[in-house]
Write a protein that holds these residues in place. Structure first.
Motif, PDB file in Angstrom:
ATOM      1  N   LYS A 166       5.229  15.980 -33.269  1.00 30.74           N
ATOM      2  CA  LYS A 166       4.735  14.617 -33.061  1.00 30.74           C
ATOM      3  C   LYS A 166       4.658  14.277 -31.581  1.00 30.74           C
ATOM      4  O   LYS A 166       3.690  13.653 -31.114  1.00 30.74           O
ATOM      5  CB  LYS A 166       5.645  13.620 -33.779  1.00 30.74           C
ATOM      6  N   ASN A 167       5.646  14.705 -30.818  1.00 32.89           N
ATOM      7  CA  ASN A 167       5.661  14.437 -29.377  1.00 32.89           C
ATOM      8  C   ASN A 167       4.567  15.206 -28.634  1.00 32.89           C
ATOM      9  O   ASN A 167       4.250  14.870 -27.489  1.00 32.89           O
ATOM     10  CB  ASN A 167       7.027  14.791 -28.786  1.00 32.89           C
ATOM     11  N   SER A 168       4.014  16.225 -29.280  1.00 38.79           N
ATOM     12  CA  SER A 168       2.959  17.042 -28.661  1.00 38.79           C
ATOM     13  C   SER A 168       1.562  16.588 -29.058  1.00 38.79           C
ATOM     14  O   SER A 168       0.570  17.221 -28.687  1.00 38.79           O
ATOM     15  CB  SER A 168       3.144  18.519 -29.062  1.00 38.79           C
ATOM     16  N   THR A 169       1.470  15.474 -29.790  1.00 42.81           N
ATOM     17  CA  THR A 169       0.186  15.022 -30.326  1.00 42.81           C
ATOM     18  C   THR A 169      -0.871  14.834 -29.241  1.00 42.81           C
ATOM     19  O   THR A 169      -2.029  15.225 -29.418  1.00 42.81           O
ATOM     20  CB  THR A 169       0.372  13.700 -31.103  1.00 42.81           C
ATOM     21  N   LYS A 170      -0.496  14.248 -28.131  1.00 42.89           N
ATOM     22  CA  LYS A 170      -1.452  14.006 -27.045  1.00 42.89           C
ATOM     23  C   LYS A 170      -2.002  15.330 -26.513  1.00 42.89           C
ATOM     24  O   LYS A 170      -3.203  15.459 -26.235  1.00 42.89           O
ATOM     25  CB  LYS A 170      -0.782  13.217 -25.922  1.00 42.89           C
ATOM     26  N   TYR A 172      -2.145  18.201 -28.184  1.00 36.47           N
ATOM     27  CA  TYR A 172      -3.000  18.770 -29.223  1.00 36.47           C
ATOM     28  C   TYR A 172      -4.378  18.104 -29.233  1.00 36.47           C
ATOM     29  O   TYR A 172      -5.409  18.770 -29.401  1.00 36.47           O
ATOM     30  CB  TYR A 172      -2.350  18.607 -30.597  1.00 36.47           C
ATOM     31  N   SER A 173      -4.404  16.788 -29.047  1.00 36.91           N
ATOM     32  CA  SER A 173      -5.677  16.061 -29.035  1.00 36.91           C
ATOM     33  C   SER A 173      -6.567  16.531 -27.891  1.00 36.91           C
ATOM     34  O   SER A 173      -7.786  16.632 -28.041  1.00 36.91           O
ATOM     35  CB  SER A 173      -5.426  14.558 -28.924  1.00 36.91           C
ATOM     36  N   PHE A 179     -12.501  21.651 -27.249  1.00 32.83           N
ATOM     37  CA  PHE A 179     -13.408  22.433 -28.089  1.00 32.83           C
ATOM     38  C   PHE A 179     -14.733  21.708 -28.270  1.00 32.83           C
ATOM     39  O   PHE A 179     -15.803  22.319 -28.252  1.00 32.83           O
ATOM     40  CB  PHE A 179     -12.775  22.725 -29.451  1.00 32.83           C
ATOM     41  N   ASP A 180     -14.675  20.395 -28.428  1.00 39.51           N
ATOM     42  CA  ASP A 180     -15.901  19.620 -28.615  1.00 39.51           C
ATOM     43  C   ASP A 180     -16.789  19.651 -27.377  1.00 39.51           C
ATOM     44  O   ASP A 180     -18.021  19.752 -27.473  1.00 39.51           O
ATOM     45  CB  ASP A 180     -15.559  18.173 -28.969  1.00 39.51           C
TER      46      ASP A 180
END
Length: 378
Positions: A166-170, A172-173, A179-180
């Motif tokens: 959860k703390n790594s969400t930023k 990961y985003s 990629f986009d």
């Protein structure tokens, strides 16, 4: 061990559906409706847990080909999770992968068959048992996530994995956004389906900051729904390159994976003609180069040439009238393929470019017969 994992990469490319295997996926009407015509990039929570668990095994700690160790993320997870490296489940996974490296695939590949619900793992409704075989001679009949489910749950709870994720969400985003912007799989997909008759319903990129040299593509078919599934490293960032060069570099490993789903259909269709056209193997393959043994027949050799030369065509279409972009990809592909043992890459690419210019109203699929005839004259 690194060379063994590079050899494993070839085997992974042989993943295929076998009618005798257990059901891998369940693409129900809801799944099909939600995913038709769409692509997405995912850092799957349970899969990331498995990558982290493998990263702290003795083998993982000593193998930067299997586990990407070049990031702040890696340093953070080592600080967080290394104290748990002697947990029984970590020692078990270490022994499994040491005994047979393909267990890396069976562990990480089947992680998507479960999701977290609180502190428990619950079965996914769509991915039932996705990773059952690596080549025709390495198969499993029991999902290793199911087998060690309780141990995985205990490790996740003890190590506070879900809090780390959860703390790594930023972070990961940011990976998903890269990629986009740097690869744009939807653009690649549209281009390929404009040039080939083969059609795909859905694409998924399953990535992780911990994926190193092991990447692969497979596909799942169920209820007349075809999904292409790519397991690949994150986007690379080289500050020495221009933005265009970054896009070219980061698109290549994806494009040269997914276009096989289209080109191999044609290579199979024309297999008899290719056996004749490429019958003098030494003309097309530097047999002294390690790795060329993994392309043992004319069909495989031709398809590899086509895959990479097609990428030059794709980039020239995307960056129209950009000579610098064309020169960059053209030289990059020719150099890379020649080093890999495919000495006719420049001539093959030049011929494909020539045929495309002569036949602007034809798609790539329609150029195959004339291209194969040219191969016969070499």
């Amino acid at each position: 061990m690194k060379n063994y994992f590079l050899y494993l990469l070839f085997l992974i490319l042989s993943i295929s559906v076998n009618s005798q295997e257990l059901k891998k996926v369940n693409f129900d009407s809801k799944f099909r409706k939600e995913n038709q015509g769409k692509s997405k990039t995912v850092i799957h929570e349970v899969k990331e847990l498995l990558h982290i668990m493998i990263a702290i095994t003795e083998l993982g700690l000593g193998n930067d080909d299997m586990v990407n160790q070049d990031s702040e993320y890696y340093k953070d997870l080592i600080k967080h999770f290394e104290p748990y490296k002697n947990e029984p489940i970590i020692l078990k996974y270490d022994s499994l992968i040491k005994a047979n490296p393909v267990n890396y695939i069976f562990l990480t590949g089947n992680a998507i068959s479960y999701n977290f619900k609180g502190n428990k793992l619950v079965k996914d409704k769509n991915y039932l048992f996705p990773a059952q075989s690596v080549s025709s001679h390495t198969k499993i009949t029991e999902n290793l996530i199911t087998k060690y489910k309780k141990d995985i749950e205990d490790f996740a709870n003890k190590s506070k994995f879900r809090k780390f994720y959860k703390n790594s969400t930023k972070y990961y985003s940011k990976i998903i956004d890269d990629f986009d912007t740097q690869a744009n799989i939807q653009q690649q997909w549209n281009w390929l389906e404009n040039n080939f008759e083969t059609k795909v319903n859905n694409y998924v990129i399953m990535t992780s900051p911990l994926i190193g040299g092991l990447n692969y593509t497979t596909n799942y078919d169920d209820n007349n729904f075809n999904q292409i599934f790519l397991v690949i490293p994150t986007i690379s960032e080289d500050k020495k390159l221009s933005e265009t060069e970054k896009i070219i570099n980061n698109t290549r490993p994806i494009f040269t994976e997914i276009d096989h789903n289209y080109t191999v259909v044609l290579a199979t269709k024309y297999e008899a003609e290719l056996n004749e056209a490429l019958k003098i193997r030494d003309t097309w393959v530097n047999t002294k180069q390690y790795g060329t043994e993994f392309y043992p027949n004319a069909k495989r050799v031709f398809d590899e040439y086509m895959t990479w030369s097609l990428y030059v065509i794709y980039i020239s279409d995307i960056f129209k009238n950009d000579q610098k972009a064309f020169n960059y990809v053209y030289n990059d592909v020719n150099e890379a393929m020649t080093k890999r043992g495919f000495p006719k890459t420049k001539e093959f690419t030049d011929k494909l470019i020539e045929l495309r210019k002569k036949n602007p109203k034809k798609n790539i699929e329609e150029l195959y017969p004339e291209l194969i005839e040219w191969c016969k004259t070499q």
